[in-house]
Design a protein around this motif. Structure first.
Motif, mmCIF file in Angstrom:
data_model
loop_
_atom_site.group_PDB
_atom_site.id
_atom_site.type_symbol
_atom_site.label_atom_id
_atom_site.label_comp_id
_atom_site.label_asym_id
_atom_site.label_seq_id
_atom_site.Cartn_x
_atom_site.Cartn_y
_atom_site.Cartn_z
ATOM 1 N N LEU A 155 1.957 2.853 -8.860
ATOM 2 C CA LEU A 155 1.674 4.286 -8.884
ATOM 3 C C LEU A 155 2.034 4.860 -10.246
ATOM 4 C CD1 LEU A 155 3.379 4.954 -5.449
ATOM 5 C CD2 LEU A 155 0.926 4.870 -5.838
ATOM 6 N N GLU A 158 2.518 11.920 -11.794
ATOM 7 C CA GLU A 158 1.708 13.121 -11.959
ATOM 8 C C GLU A 158 2.669 14.269 -12.217
ATOM 9 O OE1 GLU A 158 -1.696 13.304 -11.851
ATOM 10 O OE2 GLU A 158 -1.763 11.130 -11.583
ATOM 11 N N TRP A 165 6.142 13.023 -7.986
ATOM 12 C CA TRP A 165 4.795 12.838 -7.490
ATOM 13 C C TRP A 165 4.182 11.685 -8.262
ATOM 14 C CZ3 TRP A 165 0.201 16.593 -8.713
ATOM 15 C CH2 TRP A 165 -0.950 16.190 -8.014
ATOM 16 N N TYR A 166 3.865 10.626 -7.552
ATOM 17 C CA TYR A 166 3.214 9.437 -8.122
ATOM 18 C C TYR A 166 2.001 9.132 -7.269
ATOM 19 C CZ TYR A 166 7.572 8.514 -10.646
ATOM 20 O OH TYR A 166 8.666 8.605 -11.465
ATOM 21 N N LYS A 167 0.941 8.587 -7.879
ATOM 22 C CA LYS A 167 -0.238 8.275 -7.076
ATOM 23 C C LYS A 167 -1.109 7.219 -7.738
ATOM 24 C CE LYS A 167 -3.737 11.591 -8.485
ATOM 25 N NZ LYS A 167 -4.701 12.548 -8.001
ATOM 26 N N ASN A 168 -2.019 6.658 -6.928
ATOM 27 C CA ASN A 168 -3.129 5.832 -7.389
ATOM 28 C C ASN A 168 -4.334 6.209 -6.528
ATOM 29 O OD1 ASN A 168 -3.023 4.349 -4.954
ATOM 30 N ND2 ASN A 168 -1.947 2.623 -5.863
ATOM 31 N N TYR A 171 -2.810 5.516 -2.603
ATOM 32 C CA TYR A 171 -1.456 5.919 -2.213
ATOM 33 C C TYR A 171 -0.978 7.141 -2.985
ATOM 34 C CZ TYR A 171 -0.849 1.446 0.181
ATOM 35 O OH TYR A 171 -0.957 0.376 1.032
ATOM 36 N N GLU A 172 -0.057 7.865 -2.335
ATOM 37 C CA GLU A 172 0.590 9.002 -2.976
ATOM 38 C C GLU A 172 2.051 9.011 -2.529
ATOM 39 O OE1 GLU A 172 -0.393 13.721 -3.480
ATOM 40 O OE2 GLU A 172 -1.976 12.375 -2.762
ATOM 41 N N ARG A 174 5.464 11.304 -2.772
ATOM 42 C CA ARG A 174 6.016 12.622 -3.113
ATOM 43 C C ARG A 174 7.427 12.714 -2.564
ATOM 44 N NH1 ARG A 174 2.527 17.098 -4.470
ATOM 45 N NH2 ARG A 174 0.368 16.434 -4.559
ATOM 46 N N THR A 183 2.063 8.179 1.433
ATOM 47 C CA THR A 183 0.845 8.264 2.229
ATOM 48 C C THR A 183 -0.188 7.283 1.688
ATOM 49 O OG1 THR A 183 -0.047 10.054 0.860
ATOM 50 C CG2 THR A 183 1.189 10.695 2.830
ATOM 51 N N LYS A 184 -1.025 6.784 2.593
ATOM 52 C CA LYS A 184 -2.144 5.918 2.224
ATOM 53 C C LYS A 184 -3.404 6.556 2.776
ATOM 54 C CE LYS A 184 -4.054 1.294 2.621
ATOM 55 N NZ LYS A 184 -3.927 -0.043 3.198
#
Length: 192
Positions: A155, A158, A165-168, A171-172, A174, A183-184
């Protein structure tokens, strides 16, 4: 008479065979043309900064197995050495070692530059017994997460109003304070 017919047949056969064209010999001489291609050097240039704000510029020539360093107004070329893991280059004055983003430069045996990423490892367990192991690289702004010891989830940070807050693409992650949620595809898979 039989002898004459037999003799005539042998003569005719010899005559017909002698009239056939002799096979032409093809030119078996082959010409080879050598082409010399100049292979472009595989160059990678990177810059890193230590905690004091000093900058180390490195240009790695992977074709030649060298690195050209530029530090404190000095430029020097170092030759690659065999390393168990990571990198190792040296010459009669400098020695450069590193693994991942962590770099150490020595001059005449003394450390003159050192960079280490700010890495934090943590492990959490939710109320359902699921574990989430995470390795945060605060220097790069990334996290590697492993849900229940499964596959690695990479991730990227952000900009968050507060908390993390990280994401790809799927996935996220927080969180704020003691609360954290992974979360997926928009569905919660881990919550603490």
């Amino acid at each position: 008479m039989t002898k004459n017919i037999l003799a005539l047949g042998v003569i005719a056969t010899l005559f017909l065979n002698s009239c056939k064209e002799t096979p032409k010999q093809e030119n078996t001489e082959t010409t080879t043309t050598e082409t010399v291609e100049k292979v472009a050097d595989n160059m990678i240039t990177t810059t890193t900064t230590d905690k004091n704000g000093n900058t180390l510029n490195m240009s790695f020539n992977n074709t030649k197995g060298t690195v050209t360093i530029s530090f404190n107004g000095e430029t020097s070329e170092l030759v690659q050495e065999k390393s168990a893991s990571g990198i190792w280059y040296k010459n009669n004055q400098y020695e450069l070692r590193g693994k991942g983003n962590d770099i150490e430069l020595k001059k005449d045996g003394n450390v003159v530059f050192e960079h280490q990423d700010d890495v934090v490892n943590t492990s959490l367990k939710d109320n359902e017994g699921r574990t989430l192991d995470m390795t945060f690289n605060n220097t790069e702004g990334t996290v590697k997460a492993y849900l229940n010891g499964g596959e690695q989830i990479d991730l990227v940070a952000e900009k968050a109003a507060s908390g993390i807050w990280y994401k790809n693409d799927q996935y996220e992650l927080r969180g704020k304070g003691e609360n954290l949620e992974l979360t997926k595809d928009g569905k919660t898979v881990f919550k603490k």
